[in-house]
Write a protein that holds these residues in place. Structure first.
Motif, PDB file in Angstrom:
ATOM      1  N   THR A 147      -5.728 -14.345  10.114  1.00 43.47           N
ATOM      2  CA  THR A 147      -5.635 -12.883  10.181  1.00 43.47           C
ATOM      3  C   THR A 147      -4.185 -12.434  10.313  1.00 43.47           C
ATOM      4  O   THR A 147      -3.791 -11.404   9.756  1.00 43.47           O
ATOM      5  CB  THR A 147      -6.457 -12.327  11.354  1.00 43.47           C
ATOM      6  OG1 THR A 147      -6.120 -13.054  12.545  1.00 43.47           O
ATOM      7  CG2 THR A 147      -7.950 -12.442  11.084  1.00 43.47           C
ATOM      8  N   MET A 199      -2.256 -10.006   7.682  1.00 44.14           N
ATOM      9  CA  MET A 199      -1.653  -8.770   8.168  1.00 44.14           C
ATOM     10  C   MET A 199      -0.190  -8.667   7.756  1.00 44.14           C
ATOM     11  O   MET A 199       0.275  -7.626   7.287  1.00 44.14           O
ATOM     12  CB  MET A 199      -1.795  -8.702   9.685  1.00 44.14           C
ATOM     13  CG  MET A 199      -1.141  -7.503  10.341  1.00 44.14           C
ATOM     14  SD  MET A 199       0.556  -7.891  10.853  1.00 44.14           S
ATOM     15  CE  MET A 199       0.254  -9.090  12.135  1.00 44.14           C
ATOM     16  N   TYR A 203       0.153  -8.097   3.970  1.00 46.28           N
ATOM     17  CA  TYR A 203      -0.157  -6.731   3.539  1.00 46.28           C
ATOM     18  C   TYR A 203       0.931  -5.760   3.997  1.00 46.28           C
ATOM     19  O   TYR A 203       1.278  -4.827   3.256  1.00 46.28           O
ATOM     20  CB  TYR A 203      -1.517  -6.275   4.053  1.00 46.28           C
ATOM     21  CG  TYR A 203      -2.039  -5.100   3.250  1.00 46.28           C
ATOM     22  CD1 TYR A 203      -2.755  -5.306   2.076  1.00 46.28           C
ATOM     23  CD2 TYR A 203      -1.772  -3.791   3.627  1.00 46.28           C
ATOM     24  CE1 TYR A 203      -3.196  -4.244   1.315  1.00 46.28           C
ATOM     25  CE2 TYR A 203      -2.204  -2.725   2.871  1.00 46.28           C
ATOM     26  CZ  TYR A 203      -2.926  -2.952   1.715  1.00 46.28           C
ATOM     27  OH  TYR A 203      -3.349  -1.889   0.945  1.00 46.28           O
ATOM     28  N   TYR A 222      -2.582   0.639   7.977  1.00 43.03           N
ATOM     29  CA  TYR A 222      -3.393  -0.250   7.130  1.00 43.03           C
ATOM     30  C   TYR A 222      -4.281  -1.096   8.025  1.00 43.03           C
ATOM     31  O   TYR A 222      -4.057  -1.199   9.224  1.00 43.03           O
ATOM     32  CB  TYR A 222      -2.505  -1.129   6.234  1.00 43.03           C
ATOM     33  CG  TYR A 222      -1.620  -2.112   6.976  1.00 43.03           C
ATOM     34  CD1 TYR A 222      -2.027  -3.425   7.201  1.00 43.03           C
ATOM     35  CD2 TYR A 222      -0.369  -1.723   7.446  1.00 43.03           C
ATOM     36  CE1 TYR A 222      -1.220  -4.322   7.878  1.00 43.03           C
ATOM     37  CE2 TYR A 222       0.448  -2.606   8.125  1.00 43.03           C
ATOM     38  CZ  TYR A 222       0.014  -3.909   8.334  1.00 43.03           C
ATOM     39  OH  TYR A 222       0.813  -4.794   9.020  1.00 43.03           O
ATOM     40  N   TRP A 223      -5.289  -1.666   7.445  1.00 42.27           N
ATOM     41  CA  TRP A 223      -6.259  -2.580   8.076  1.00 42.27           C
ATOM     42  C   TRP A 223      -7.270  -1.816   8.933  1.00 42.27           C
ATOM     43  O   TRP A 223      -7.066  -1.602  10.119  1.00 42.27           O
ATOM     44  CB  TRP A 223      -5.567  -3.650   8.911  1.00 42.27           C
ATOM     45  CG  TRP A 223      -6.474  -4.803   9.263  1.00 42.27           C
ATOM     46  CD1 TRP A 223      -7.755  -5.010   8.871  1.00 42.27           C
ATOM     47  CD2 TRP A 223      -6.127  -5.937  10.091  1.00 42.27           C
ATOM     48  NE1 TRP A 223      -8.236  -6.183   9.386  1.00 42.27           N
ATOM     49  CE2 TRP A 223      -7.264  -6.771  10.128  1.00 42.27           C
ATOM     50  CE3 TRP A 223      -4.987  -6.305  10.778  1.00 42.27           C
ATOM     51  CZ2 TRP A 223      -7.274  -7.963  10.846  1.00 42.27           C
ATOM     52  CZ3 TRP A 223      -5.006  -7.494  11.485  1.00 42.27           C
ATOM     53  CH2 TRP A 223      -6.123  -8.316  11.521  1.00 42.27           C
ATOM     54  N   LYS A 225     -10.117  -2.284  10.943  1.00 35.26           N
ATOM     55  CA  LYS A 225     -10.477  -3.542  11.604  1.00 35.26           C
ATOM     56  C   LYS A 225     -11.640  -3.319  12.571  1.00 35.26           C
ATOM     57  O   LYS A 225     -11.435  -2.869  13.697  1.00 35.26           O
ATOM     58  CB  LYS A 225      -9.243  -4.084  12.345  1.00 35.26           C
ATOM     59  CG  LYS A 225      -9.450  -5.401  13.064  1.00 35.26           C
ATOM     60  CD  LYS A 225      -8.157  -5.783  13.790  1.00 35.26           C
ATOM     61  CE  LYS A 225      -8.320  -7.058  14.588  1.00 35.26           C
ATOM     62  NZ  LYS A 225      -7.091  -7.383  15.354  1.00 35.26           N
ATOM     63  N   MET A 272      -7.845  -4.339   4.712  1.00 33.65           N
ATOM     64  CA  MET A 272      -6.431  -3.968   4.846  1.00 33.65           C
ATOM     65  C   MET A 272      -6.168  -2.687   4.063  1.00 33.65           C
ATOM     66  O   MET A 272      -5.563  -1.735   4.566  1.00 33.65           O
ATOM     67  CB  MET A 272      -5.530  -5.092   4.313  1.00 33.65           C
ATOM     68  CG  MET A 272      -5.567  -6.372   5.101  1.00 33.65           C
ATOM     69  SD  MET A 272      -4.570  -6.308   6.598  1.00 33.65           S
ATOM     70  CE  MET A 272      -5.023  -7.894   7.327  1.00 33.65           C
TER      71      MET A 272
END
Length: 250
Positions: A31, A35, A38, A206-207, A209, A229
């Motif tokens: 992950t 992350m 991205y 972003y992401w 989650k 993402m």
């Protein structure tokens, strides 16, 4: 013109703290890699042209460093941990790698881009850090690209609803392990840039989650991670990661 020095070596306690993180780093877990990869995709949209000099601060295992090199960019590196710095020198022998705290560093040049990938949640005084590095930017066109975890991420909000943590800014096991000193909200992230005399050119995230890193790594495919993402860019206030692109106020 600035003269580069690595001066006033960091206090032993701070060296030990950084090296303690480096000795058992979790950044290169699946992950974490997704992350960082991205965040680089987001950052590179804001590279000014022509792009001459980049400073990457705190690259840890060098995941983003390698992405920069793959794109034909040769960054300078500023790394506070002696362990990470030595590993980076072995991994990237052709790069200029400085082992120093930001507060003690004086660069030899101005930079078109300064990358702060998950740095501001670690430092003692983020406004001081931002106020310092803004003076390292190329006038008018230089940009700071920063990313931090978001306290308002939906996985943190869900944890509060479930009674697992008392509030969204509670430090998780991962936060404590990595030596985080704060968890930003969108408002406090923007505030620190404003207080440091920086003009925010872009704010986003972003992401999206919904679960913890451990849960995602147990059951999600890389394709699922990439999709979520991207979805996080549509909902920055509740995304797991926040991004700011900033310039020095003229």
């Amino acid at each position: 013109m600035m003269n580069h020095e690595e001066i006033n070596q960091p206090p032993i306690a701070e060296i030990d703290r950084l090296d303690n993180v480096a000795s058992d780093s979790w950044y290169a877990l699946p992950t974490g890699i997704a992350m960082i990869e991205y965040s680089y995709q987001v950052f590179r949209r804001y590279f000014p042209q022509p792009l001459n000099r980049i400073l990457e601060i705190g690259p840890a295992e060098g995941i983003m460093t390698q992405l920069l090199i793959n794109d034909g960019v040769k960054p300078d590196i500023l790394e506070g941990s002696t362990i990470f710095a030595e590993n980076l020198r072995q991994q990237f022998p052709d790069l200029q790698i400085y082992n120093s705290l930001i507060e003690n560093f004086q660069p030899a040049c101005f930079y078109d881009v300064i990358i702060l990938g998950h740095i501001l949640e670690h430092v003692d005084d983020p406004v001081l850090i931002l106020s310092t590095i803004r003076n390292w930017l190329v006038p008018k066109t230089g940009v700071i690209l920063a990313a931090v975890p978001n306290a308002r991420s939906i996985h943190r909000q869900a944890a509060v609803v479930m009674g697992l943590i008392p509030h969204e800014e509670t430090m998780s096991e991962k936060d404590i392990h990595h030596g985080h000193r704060r968890i930003y909200t969108p408002e406090t992230f923007r505030r620190d840039f404003t207080l440091a005399g920086l003009s925010i050119e872009f704010f986003g995230g972003y992401w999206l989650k919904p679960l913890s890193d451990r849960q995602l790594e147990e059951s999600w495919t890389p394709e699922m991670l990439r999709a979520f993402m991207k979805l996080g860019e549509r909902y920055p206030d509740i995304a797991a990661e926040l991004v700011i692109v900033a310039k020095k106020e003229q």
